[in-house]
Design an enzyme around this catalytic site. Sequence first.
Site, PDB file in Angstrom:
ATOM      1  N   LYS A 162      46.759 -35.403 -22.470  1.00 36.11           N
ATOM      2  CA  LYS A 162      46.639 -35.377 -23.926  1.00 36.11           C
ATOM      3  C   LYS A 162      48.002 -35.492 -24.587  1.00 36.11           C
ATOM      4  CE  LYS A 162      46.402 -31.726 -26.503  1.00 36.11           C
ATOM      5  NZ  LYS A 162      46.043 -30.457 -27.169  1.00 36.11           N
ATOM      6  N   ASP A 180      41.676 -33.976 -28.005  1.00 37.46           N
ATOM      7  CA  ASP A 180      41.888 -32.562 -28.341  1.00 37.46           C
ATOM      8  C   ASP A 180      40.542 -31.917 -28.650  1.00 37.46           C
ATOM      9  OD1 ASP A 180      41.185 -33.391 -30.879  1.00 37.46           O
ATOM     10  OD2 ASP A 180      42.925 -32.525 -31.883  1.00 37.46           O
TER      11      ASP A 180
END
Length: 294
Positions: A162, A180
């Site tokens: 991420k 997220d």
Amino acid sequence: MKKAPAVVKQAAEKKVPVKKAVARKAPAKTVAVPPTKEESPAALVRRARRINRELAEVFPYAHPELDFENPFQLVVATVLSAQTTDLRVNQTTPALFSKYPTPEDLAAANPEEVEEILRPTGFFRAKTKSVIGLSKALVEEFGGEVPGRLEDLVKLPGVGRKTAFVVLGNAFGRPGITVDTHFQRLVRRWQWTAETDPDKIEAAIGALFPKKDWTDLSHHVIWHGRRICHARKPACGACPIAPLCPAFGEGETDPEKAQKLLKYEKGGFPGQRLNPPQAYLDAGGKAAPPLGAG
């Protein structure tokens, strides 16, 4: 002699007044919501891309909500954003980067001094260890420069896929999907995928869109999740993509009440960046206050 009507007779036996027995209403009928019609893969692609186009019109100024001036600042800020808000990170990093502007500076920092600066972000000891560790790795393995490859970024302490995609997409212009908590929630709410593992979500959503759209898609979805499609009280009645959403009705559907649930610039409140892009300010967005202000 006439026989008493069945209702009266039954009422008398149960000692229930005849009027109540006759006037008793049947329970309100519950209208079942039919299940969402199964989409073909092609129909899902069309709907997903249309949602992204609609969100691009709603949030043409969407951008990463972490303040940064270079790749080093972005990778550090993204690591610090775990378990806290971008706003709190943005309020904390000015002091950090003022004292430690380069990887070399942060790699040689006194951990206790860094901890004191990072305390407002939460989990400050673990985060101090990560940012000092990744700074040392940058100095020792990459000449003090943030690498522009996924396989190199994920080797840095505290950096996962991420974080790596945030850096690649926003500091190097290389497409990536940022999965997220907002992104995960919305793509499942929209029935783009039923996956729960971030890596599998990334693969599933990546298959629905051209690679060139991945970074902007991430911004659009995350911004919508923060401003309108909240976890507990989505503002369904103020949602621009309501006709395309299979989860419409999970939140407030009354337009006036839904309007009051909007956040950040959509609700007339400050955003998360202390130094947002001009396009955001032109659209009515407000800069966030520094730490300790207000």
